[in-house]
Design an enzyme around this catalytic site. Structure first.
Site, PDB file in Angstrom:
ATOM      1  N   GLU A 194       0.697   3.881   1.869  1.00 45.33           N
ATOM      2  CA  GLU A 194       1.091   4.357   3.202  1.00 45.33           C
ATOM      3  C   GLU A 194       2.362   3.668   3.681  1.00 45.33           C
ATOM      4  O   GLU A 194       3.246   4.292   4.273  1.00 45.33           O
ATOM      5  CB  GLU A 194      -0.030   4.078   4.221  1.00 45.33           C
ATOM      6  CG  GLU A 194      -1.326   4.818   3.965  1.00 45.33           C
ATOM      7  CD  GLU A 194      -2.299   4.064   3.055  1.00 45.33           C
ATOM      8  OE1 GLU A 194      -1.834   3.313   2.168  1.00 45.33           O
ATOM      9  OE2 GLU A 194      -3.516   4.239   3.229  1.00 45.33           O
TER      10      GLU A 194
ATOM     11  N   CYS B   8       0.825  -1.206   0.000  1.00 46.75           N
ATOM     12  CA  CYS B   8       0.000   0.000   0.000  1.00 46.75           C
ATOM     13  C   CYS B   8       0.865   1.264   0.000  1.00 46.75           C
ATOM     14  O   CYS B   8       2.012   1.256   0.479  1.00 46.75           O
ATOM     15  CB  CYS B   8      -0.877   0.044   1.245  1.00 46.75           C
ATOM     16  SG  CYS B   8      -2.132  -1.226   1.308  1.00 46.75           S
TER      17      CYS B   8
HETATM   18  N1  THU Z   1      -4.408   0.423  -0.979  1.00 47.90           N
HETATM   19  C1  THU Z   1      -3.535   1.356  -0.493  1.00 47.90           C
HETATM   20  O1  THU Z   1      -2.524   1.687  -1.120  1.00 47.90           O
HETATM   21  N2  THU Z   1      -3.812   1.899   0.714  1.00 47.90           N
HETATM   22  C2  THU Z   1      -4.889   1.584   1.483  1.00 47.90           C
HETATM   23  O2  THU Z   1      -4.995   2.030   2.607  1.00 47.90           O
HETATM   24  C3  THU Z   1      -5.961   0.755   0.918  1.00 47.90           C
HETATM   25  C4  THU Z   1      -5.605  -0.005  -0.298  1.00 47.90           C
HETATM   26  C5  THU Z   1      -4.103  -0.197  -2.269  1.00 47.90           C
HETATM   27  C6  THU Z   1      -3.785  -1.658  -2.199  1.00 47.90           C
HETATM   28  C7  THU Z   1      -4.134  -2.114  -3.584  1.00 47.90           C
HETATM   29  O3  THU Z   1      -3.023  -1.859  -4.434  1.00 47.90           O
HETATM   30  C8  THU Z   1      -5.268  -1.200  -3.998  1.00 47.90           C
HETATM   31  O4  THU Z   1      -5.235  -0.097  -3.116  1.00 47.90           O
HETATM   32  C9  THU Z   1      -6.633  -1.859  -3.933  1.00 47.90           C
HETATM   33  O5  THU Z   1      -6.828  -2.440  -2.689  1.00 47.90           O
END
Ligand code: THU
Length: 164
Positions: free
Chosen positions: A75, A73
Protein backbone atom coordinates in the site's frame (compact mmCIF):
# COMPACT_ATOMS: atom_id res chain seq x y z
CA UNK A 1 -18.42 9.87 32.82
CA UNK A 2 -20.08 8.94 29.53
CA UNK A 3 -19.68 6.03 27.18
CA UNK A 4 -19.03 6.77 23.54
CA UNK A 5 -19.10 4.32 20.72
CA UNK A 6 -17.53 4.15 17.30
CA UNK A 7 -18.98 1.77 14.76
CA UNK A 8 -18.89 1.42 11.02
CA UNK A 9 -20.50 -0.69 8.34
CA UNK A 10 -18.92 -2.34 5.35
CA UNK A 11 -20.08 -4.54 2.50
CA UNK A 12 -19.15 -8.15 1.90
CA UNK A 13 -19.55 -10.00 -1.40
CA UNK A 14 -19.35 -13.76 -1.70
CA UNK A 15 -16.90 -13.48 -4.58
CA UNK A 16 -15.43 -11.14 -7.18
CA UNK A 17 -18.37 -11.99 -9.47
CA UNK A 18 -20.70 -9.80 -7.39
CA UNK A 19 -18.62 -6.66 -8.05
CA UNK A 20 -19.28 -4.21 -10.88
CA UNK A 21 -17.00 -4.36 -13.92
CA UNK A 22 -14.63 -1.61 -12.80
CA UNK A 23 -14.16 -3.07 -9.30
CA UNK A 24 -13.71 -6.57 -10.74
CA UNK A 25 -10.97 -5.41 -13.03
CA UNK A 26 -9.22 -3.53 -10.20
CA UNK A 27 -9.29 -6.58 -7.93
CA UNK A 28 -8.15 -8.87 -10.77
CA UNK A 29 -5.19 -6.53 -11.32
CA UNK A 30 -4.36 -6.54 -7.59
CA UNK A 31 -4.40 -10.36 -7.60
CA UNK A 32 -2.24 -10.44 -10.73
CA UNK A 33 0.28 -7.90 -9.42
CA UNK A 34 0.99 -10.05 -6.31
CA UNK A 35 3.36 -11.85 -8.73
CA UNK A 36 5.59 -8.78 -8.62
CA UNK A 37 5.91 -8.77 -4.82
CA UNK A 38 9.42 -9.16 -3.44
CA UNK A 39 8.69 -11.18 -0.32
CA UNK A 40 11.34 -13.91 -0.01
CA UNK A 41 11.24 -13.77 3.82
CA UNK A 42 7.53 -13.86 4.65
CA UNK A 43 6.42 -15.47 1.37
CA UNK A 44 3.28 -13.40 1.84
CA UNK A 45 2.82 -11.61 -1.49
CA UNK A 46 0.70 -8.46 -1.39
CA UNK A 47 -0.57 -6.55 -4.42
CA UNK A 48 -2.40 -3.23 -4.45
CA UNK A 49 -3.86 -1.38 -7.42
CA UNK A 50 -5.55 2.02 -7.24
CA UNK A 51 -7.88 3.80 -9.61
CA UNK A 52 -7.29 7.55 -9.56
CA UNK A 53 -9.70 10.38 -10.22
CA UNK A 54 -7.97 11.04 -13.59
CA UNK A 55 -8.63 7.45 -14.73
CA UNK A 56 -5.04 6.29 -14.29
CA UNK A 57 -4.14 3.20 -12.28
CA UNK A 58 -1.11 2.82 -10.03
CA UNK A 59 0.09 -0.37 -8.40
CA UNK A 60 2.36 -1.46 -5.60
CA UNK A 61 3.67 -4.68 -4.06
CA UNK A 62 5.48 -5.38 -0.83
CA UNK A 63 9.25 -4.99 -1.03
CA UNK A 64 11.02 -6.85 1.74
CA UNK A 65 14.62 -6.60 2.89
CA UNK A 66 17.15 -8.88 4.57
CA UNK A 67 17.09 -6.27 7.33
CA UNK A 68 13.42 -6.99 8.03
CA UNK A 69 12.17 -3.58 9.29
CA UNK A 70 13.43 -1.96 6.08
CA UNK A 71 10.71 -3.76 4.10
CA UNK A 72 7.75 -1.75 2.89
CA UNK A 73 4.13 -2.76 2.40
CA UNK A 74 2.38 -2.82 -0.97
CA UNK A 75 0.00 0.00 0.00
CA UNK A 76 2.78 2.42 0.86
CA UNK A 77 4.74 1.55 -2.29
CA UNK A 78 1.57 2.39 -4.22
CA UNK A 79 0.96 5.68 -2.37
CA UNK A 80 4.54 6.86 -2.92
CA UNK A 81 4.27 6.10 -6.66
CA UNK A 82 0.88 7.77 -6.96
CA UNK A 83 2.14 10.88 -5.17
CA UNK A 84 5.10 11.15 -7.56
CA UNK A 85 3.48 10.17 -10.86
CA UNK A 86 0.08 11.81 -10.34
CA UNK A 87 0.80 14.49 -7.76
CA UNK A 88 -2.31 15.76 -5.94
CA UNK A 89 -4.67 13.50 -7.91
CA UNK A 90 -7.11 11.80 -5.51
CA UNK A 91 -7.34 8.03 -5.34
CA UNK A 92 -10.91 6.82 -5.79
CA UNK A 93 -10.53 3.12 -5.02
CA UNK A 94 -7.69 0.85 -3.95
CA UNK A 95 -7.92 -2.94 -4.31
CA UNK A 96 -5.62 -4.98 -2.07
CA UNK A 97 -5.04 -8.71 -2.54
CA UNK A 98 -2.51 -11.17 -1.18
CA UNK A 99 -1.14 -14.59 -1.99
CA UNK A 100 0.12 -16.50 1.02
CA UNK A 101 2.58 -19.11 -0.25
CA UNK A 102 2.45 -20.91 3.12
CA UNK A 103 -1.26 -20.84 3.82
CA UNK A 104 -4.72 -19.95 2.60
CA UNK A 105 -5.44 -16.91 0.45
CA UNK A 106 -9.22 -17.23 0.39
CA UNK A 107 -10.37 -14.51 2.81
CA UNK A 108 -9.82 -10.74 2.91
CA UNK A 109 -7.10 -9.19 5.06
CA UNK A 110 -7.01 -5.50 5.90
CA UNK A 111 -4.09 -3.06 5.81
CA UNK A 112 -1.60 -2.96 8.69
CA UNK A 113 -1.65 -0.07 11.15
CA UNK A 114 1.21 1.81 9.49
CA UNK A 115 -0.52 1.62 6.11
CA UNK A 116 -3.81 2.77 7.62
CA UNK A 117 -2.02 5.87 8.89
CA UNK A 118 -0.43 6.47 5.46
CA UNK A 119 -3.69 5.96 3.59
CA UNK A 120 -5.43 8.30 6.02
CA UNK A 121 -2.84 11.01 5.32
CA UNK A 122 -3.38 10.53 1.58
CA UNK A 123 -7.12 10.98 1.99
CA UNK A 124 -6.41 14.10 4.02
CA UNK A 125 -3.92 15.67 1.64
CA UNK A 126 -6.08 15.07 -1.44
CA UNK A 127 -9.27 15.85 0.48
CA UNK A 128 -10.92 12.72 -0.90
CA UNK A 129 -11.95 9.42 0.68
CA UNK A 130 -10.29 6.22 -0.59
CA UNK A 131 -12.59 3.26 -1.08
CA UNK A 132 -10.99 -0.10 -0.28
CA UNK A 133 -11.64 -3.47 -1.91
CA UNK A 134 -10.04 -6.27 0.13
CA UNK A 135 -9.72 -9.90 -0.86
CA UNK A 136 -7.38 -12.84 -1.18
CA UNK A 137 -6.84 -14.71 -4.44
CA UNK A 138 -10.34 -16.22 -4.15
CA UNK A 139 -13.34 -15.97 -1.85
CA UNK A 140 -15.11 -13.13 -0.08
CA UNK A 141 -14.51 -9.50 -0.92
CA UNK A 142 -14.86 -6.70 1.64
CA UNK A 143 -15.66 -3.17 0.51
CA UNK A 144 -14.97 -0.28 2.87
CA UNK A 145 -16.29 3.07 1.67
CA UNK A 146 -13.59 5.22 3.29
CA UNK A 147 -10.22 3.90 4.43
CA UNK A 148 -10.30 6.32 7.38
CA UNK A 149 -13.08 4.18 8.90
CA UNK A 150 -10.33 1.66 9.67
CA UNK A 151 -8.49 4.23 11.78
CA UNK A 152 -10.88 5.70 14.32
CA UNK A 153 -9.54 8.44 16.62
CA UNK A 154 -6.69 8.87 14.19
CA UNK A 155 -3.84 11.32 14.62
CA UNK A 156 -3.49 13.68 11.68
CA UNK A 157 -2.33 17.07 10.49
CA UNK A 158 -5.26 18.87 12.12
CA UNK A 159 -4.03 17.71 15.56
CA UNK A 160 -0.63 19.30 14.87
CA UNK A 161 -2.30 22.56 13.91
CA UNK A 162 -4.79 22.51 16.75
CA UNK A 163 -4.57 25.39 19.26
CA UNK A 164 -6.79 23.68 21.85
N1 THU B 1 2.14 -6.46 4.11
C1 THU B 1 1.68 -5.59 3.16
O1 THU B 1 2.29 -5.41 2.10
N2 THU B 1 0.54 -4.92 3.42
C2 THU B 1 -0.19 -5.05 4.57
O2 THU B 1 -1.14 -4.32 4.78
C3 THU B 1 0.14 -6.12 5.52
C4 THU B 1 1.48 -6.72 5.36
C5 THU B 1 3.40 -7.16 3.84
C6 THU B 1 4.52 -6.79 4.75
C7 THU B 1 5.39 -8.01 4.69
O3 THU B 1 6.22 -7.92 3.54
C8 THU B 1 4.41 -9.14 4.48
O4 THU B 1 3.21 -8.55 4.04
C9 THU B 1 4.14 -9.96 5.74
O5 THU B 1 3.79 -9.12 6.79
Amino acid sequence: MQKREIRFEYDVCKSIDELNESDQSLLESAREVTKKAYAPYSEFLVGAVALLENGATVSGTNQENASYPVGICAERVLLASAAMIHTNVPIKTMAIAYHNLNGDSNFPVSPCGMCRQSIHEYEDRTNHPIRLILSGMTGEVMIIEKASLLLPMSFGSSELRSVK
